[in-house]
Design a protein around this motif. Structure first.
Motif, PDB file in Angstrom:
ATOM      1  N   PRO A 142      -6.744 -21.991  12.222  1.00 39.14           N
ATOM      2  CA  PRO A 142      -7.154 -20.863  13.060  1.00 39.14           C
ATOM      3  C   PRO A 142      -6.032 -20.190  13.855  1.00 39.14           C
ATOM      4  CG  PRO A 142      -8.183 -22.918  13.793  1.00 39.14           C
ATOM      5  CD  PRO A 142      -7.393 -23.233  12.578  1.00 39.14           C
ATOM      6  N   LYS A 143      -4.842 -20.752  13.835  1.00 34.76           N
ATOM      7  CA  LYS A 143      -3.718 -20.128  14.542  1.00 34.76           C
ATOM      8  C   LYS A 143      -2.960 -19.151  13.635  1.00 34.76           C
ATOM      9  CE  LYS A 143      -2.910 -24.236  17.327  1.00 34.76           C
ATOM     10  NZ  LYS A 143      -1.963 -25.318  17.607  1.00 34.76           N
ATOM     11  N   LEU A 144      -3.254 -19.176  12.339  1.00 36.40           N
ATOM     12  CA  LEU A 144      -2.484 -18.387  11.377  1.00 36.40           C
ATOM     13  C   LEU A 144      -3.357 -17.367  10.670  1.00 36.40           C
ATOM     14  CD1 LEU A 144      -0.378 -21.275   9.829  1.00 36.40           C
ATOM     15  CD2 LEU A 144       0.284 -19.712  11.640  1.00 36.40           C
ATOM     16  N   TRP A 145      -2.711 -16.352  10.099  1.00 38.41           N
ATOM     17  CA  TRP A 145      -3.388 -15.254   9.418  1.00 38.41           C
ATOM     18  C   TRP A 145      -2.870 -15.099   7.997  1.00 38.41           C
ATOM     19  CZ3 TRP A 145      -7.327 -12.651  11.714  1.00 38.41           C
ATOM     20  CH2 TRP A 145      -7.460 -12.788  13.093  1.00 38.41           C
ATOM     21  N   ASP A 146      -3.689 -14.498   7.141  1.00 38.12           N
ATOM     22  CA  ASP A 146      -3.281 -14.078   5.804  1.00 38.12           C
ATOM     23  C   ASP A 146      -3.407 -12.561   5.758  1.00 38.12           C
ATOM     24  OD1 ASP A 146      -3.009 -16.723   5.039  1.00 38.12           O
ATOM     25  OD2 ASP A 146      -4.986 -16.812   4.101  1.00 38.12           O
ATOM     26  N   VAL A 147      -2.399 -11.899   5.240  1.00 35.50           N
ATOM     27  CA  VAL A 147      -2.436 -10.445   5.095  1.00 35.50           C
ATOM     28  C   VAL A 147      -2.307 -10.133   3.613  1.00 35.50           C
ATOM     29  CG1 VAL A 147      -1.263  -8.273   5.633  1.00 35.50           C
ATOM     30  CG2 VAL A 147      -1.445 -10.044   7.373  1.00 35.50           C
ATOM     31  N   ALA A 148      -3.261  -9.357   3.101  1.00 36.79           N
ATOM     32  CA  ALA A 148      -3.235  -8.943   1.695  1.00 36.79           C
ATOM     33  C   ALA A 148      -3.097  -7.433   1.649  1.00 36.79           C
ATOM     34  CB  ALA A 148      -4.504  -9.385   0.994  1.00 36.79           C
ATOM     35  N   VAL A 149      -2.216  -6.951   0.775  1.00 40.61           N
ATOM     36  CA  VAL A 149      -1.989  -5.512   0.634  1.00 40.61           C
ATOM     37  C   VAL A 149      -2.001  -5.166  -0.850  1.00 40.61           C
ATOM     38  CG1 VAL A 149       0.519  -5.808   0.684  1.00 40.61           C
ATOM     39  CG2 VAL A 149      -0.462  -3.608   1.261  1.00 40.61           C
ATOM     40  N   LYS A 150      -2.607  -4.039  -1.172  1.00 35.92           N
ATOM     41  CA  LYS A 150      -2.688  -3.588  -2.558  1.00 35.92           C
ATOM     42  C   LYS A 150      -1.502  -2.679  -2.831  1.00 35.92           C
ATOM     43  CE  LYS A 150      -6.382  -2.942  -5.689  1.00 35.92           C
ATOM     44  NZ  LYS A 150      -7.782  -2.607  -5.869  1.00 35.92           N
ATOM     45  N   LEU A 151      -0.562  -3.174  -3.654  1.00 38.42           N
ATOM     46  CA  LEU A 151       0.674  -2.454  -3.942  1.00 38.42           C
ATOM     47  C   LEU A 151       0.710  -1.997  -5.394  1.00 38.42           C
ATOM     48  CD1 LEU A 151       3.215  -4.822  -2.168  1.00 38.42           C
ATOM     49  CD2 LEU A 151       2.362  -2.637  -1.336  1.00 38.42           C
ATOM     50  N   VAL A 152       1.459  -0.956  -5.649  1.00 42.00           N
ATOM     51  CA  VAL A 152       1.644  -0.448  -7.001  1.00 42.00           C
ATOM     52  C   VAL A 152       2.615  -1.377  -7.727  1.00 42.00           C
ATOM     53  CG1 VAL A 152       2.509   1.496  -8.355  1.00 42.00           C
ATOM     54  CG2 VAL A 152       1.246   1.904  -6.244  1.00 42.00           C
ATOM     55  N   GLU A 153       2.233  -1.767  -8.950  1.00 40.55           N
ATOM     56  CA  GLU A 153       3.117  -2.613  -9.744  1.00 40.55           C
ATOM     57  C   GLU A 153       4.260  -1.784 -10.296  1.00 40.55           C
ATOM     58  OE1 GLU A 153       1.058  -4.735 -12.745  1.00 40.55           O
ATOM     59  OE2 GLU A 153      -0.301  -5.688 -11.331  1.00 40.55           O
ATOM     60  N   SER A 154       5.393  -2.428 -10.448  1.00 39.16           N
ATOM     61  CA  SER A 154       6.564  -1.744 -10.986  1.00 39.16           C
ATOM     62  C   SER A 154       6.328  -1.416 -12.456  1.00 39.16           C
ATOM     63  CB  SER A 154       7.790  -2.641 -10.834  1.00 39.16           C
ATOM     64  OG  SER A 154       8.900  -2.025 -11.421  1.00 39.16           O
ATOM     65  N   GLY A 155       6.628  -0.194 -12.838  1.00 36.10           N
ATOM     66  CA  GLY A 155       6.418   0.231 -14.216  1.00 36.10           C
ATOM     67  C   GLY A 155       7.615  -0.001 -15.100  1.00 36.10           C
ATOM     68  N   ASN A 156       8.710  -0.486 -14.551  1.00 41.02           N
ATOM     69  CA  ASN A 156       9.920  -0.649 -15.359  1.00 41.02           C
ATOM     70  C   ASN A 156      10.300  -2.118 -15.529  1.00 41.02           C
ATOM     71  OD1 ASN A 156      10.643  -1.057 -12.740  1.00 41.02           O
ATOM     72  ND2 ASN A 156      12.380   0.328 -12.726  1.00 41.02           N
ATOM     73  N   ASN A 157       9.316  -2.947 -15.830  1.00 43.03           N
ATOM     74  CA  ASN A 157       9.608  -4.349 -16.102  1.00 43.03           C
ATOM     75  C   ASN A 157      10.157  -4.470 -17.517  1.00 43.03           C
ATOM     76  OD1 ASN A 157       8.659  -5.107 -13.622  1.00 43.03           O
ATOM     77  ND2 ASN A 157       6.609  -5.542 -14.346  1.00 43.03           N
ATOM     78  N   HIS A 158      11.407  -4.810 -17.610  1.00 44.48           N
ATOM     79  CA  HIS A 158      12.052  -4.931 -18.906  1.00 44.48           C
ATOM     80  C   HIS A 158      11.877  -6.354 -19.430  1.00 44.48           C
ATOM     81  CE1 HIS A 158      13.794  -1.005 -18.347  1.00 44.48           C
ATOM     82  NE2 HIS A 158      14.249  -1.376 -17.158  1.00 44.48           N
ATOM     83  N   PRO A 159      11.830  -6.527 -20.742  1.00 41.74           N
ATOM     84  CA  PRO A 159      11.723  -7.877 -21.286  1.00 41.74           C
ATOM     85  C   PRO A 159      12.968  -8.702 -20.961  1.00 41.74           C
ATOM     86  CG  PRO A 159      11.995  -6.270 -23.051  1.00 41.74           C
ATOM     87  CD  PRO A 159      11.851  -5.514 -21.767  1.00 41.74           C
ATOM     88  N   THR A 160      12.774 -10.004 -20.888  1.00 41.43           N
ATOM     89  CA  THR A 160      13.885 -10.910 -20.601  1.00 41.43           C
ATOM     90  C   THR A 160      14.872 -10.895 -21.769  1.00 41.43           C
ATOM     91  OG1 THR A 160      12.370 -12.318 -19.383  1.00 41.43           O
ATOM     92  CG2 THR A 160      14.481 -13.294 -20.011  1.00 41.43           C
ATOM     93  N   PRO A 161      16.169 -10.759 -21.487  1.00 42.40           N
ATOM     94  CA  PRO A 161      17.156 -10.772 -22.576  1.00 42.40           C
ATOM     95  C   PRO A 161      17.114 -12.096 -23.336  1.00 42.40           C
ATOM     96  CG  PRO A 161      18.165 -10.070 -20.519  1.00 42.40           C
ATOM     97  CD  PRO A 161      16.789 -10.528 -20.193  1.00 42.40           C
TER      98      PRO A 161
END
Length: 71
Positions: free
Chosen positions: A41-60
């Motif tokens: 009860p002393k702590l909080w959770d914060v959730a935020v809806k963020l835009v995912e990155s569109g430039n995720n490149h495959p792992t080399p």
């Protein structure tokens, strides 16, 4: 028109001051934010809806270990 995919990012188990600061910063930027009480009860959770990155490149290929991909 491009559709931007959004997903939830969570800051877990943070104190009241940090939670309030995060909520203020995210709401000023126009993001959807939810602040909930943690199991501690002393702590909080914060959730935020963020835009995912569109430039995720495959792992080399040089960065992939063959042992990880073995069946």
């Amino acid at each position: 028109m491009t559709y931007l995919r959004k997903s939830w990012f969570r800051h877990e188990a943070i104190n009241t001051q940090q939670a309030n600061r995060l909520v203020k910063q995210y709401t000023e930027k126009g993001y959807h934010v939810e602040k909930t009480l943690n199991s501690d009860p002393k702590l909080w959770d914060v959730a935020v809806k963020l835009v995912e990155s569109g430039n995720n490149h495959p792992t080399p290929r040089c960065m992939i270990n063959k042992v990880w991909n073995s069946p």
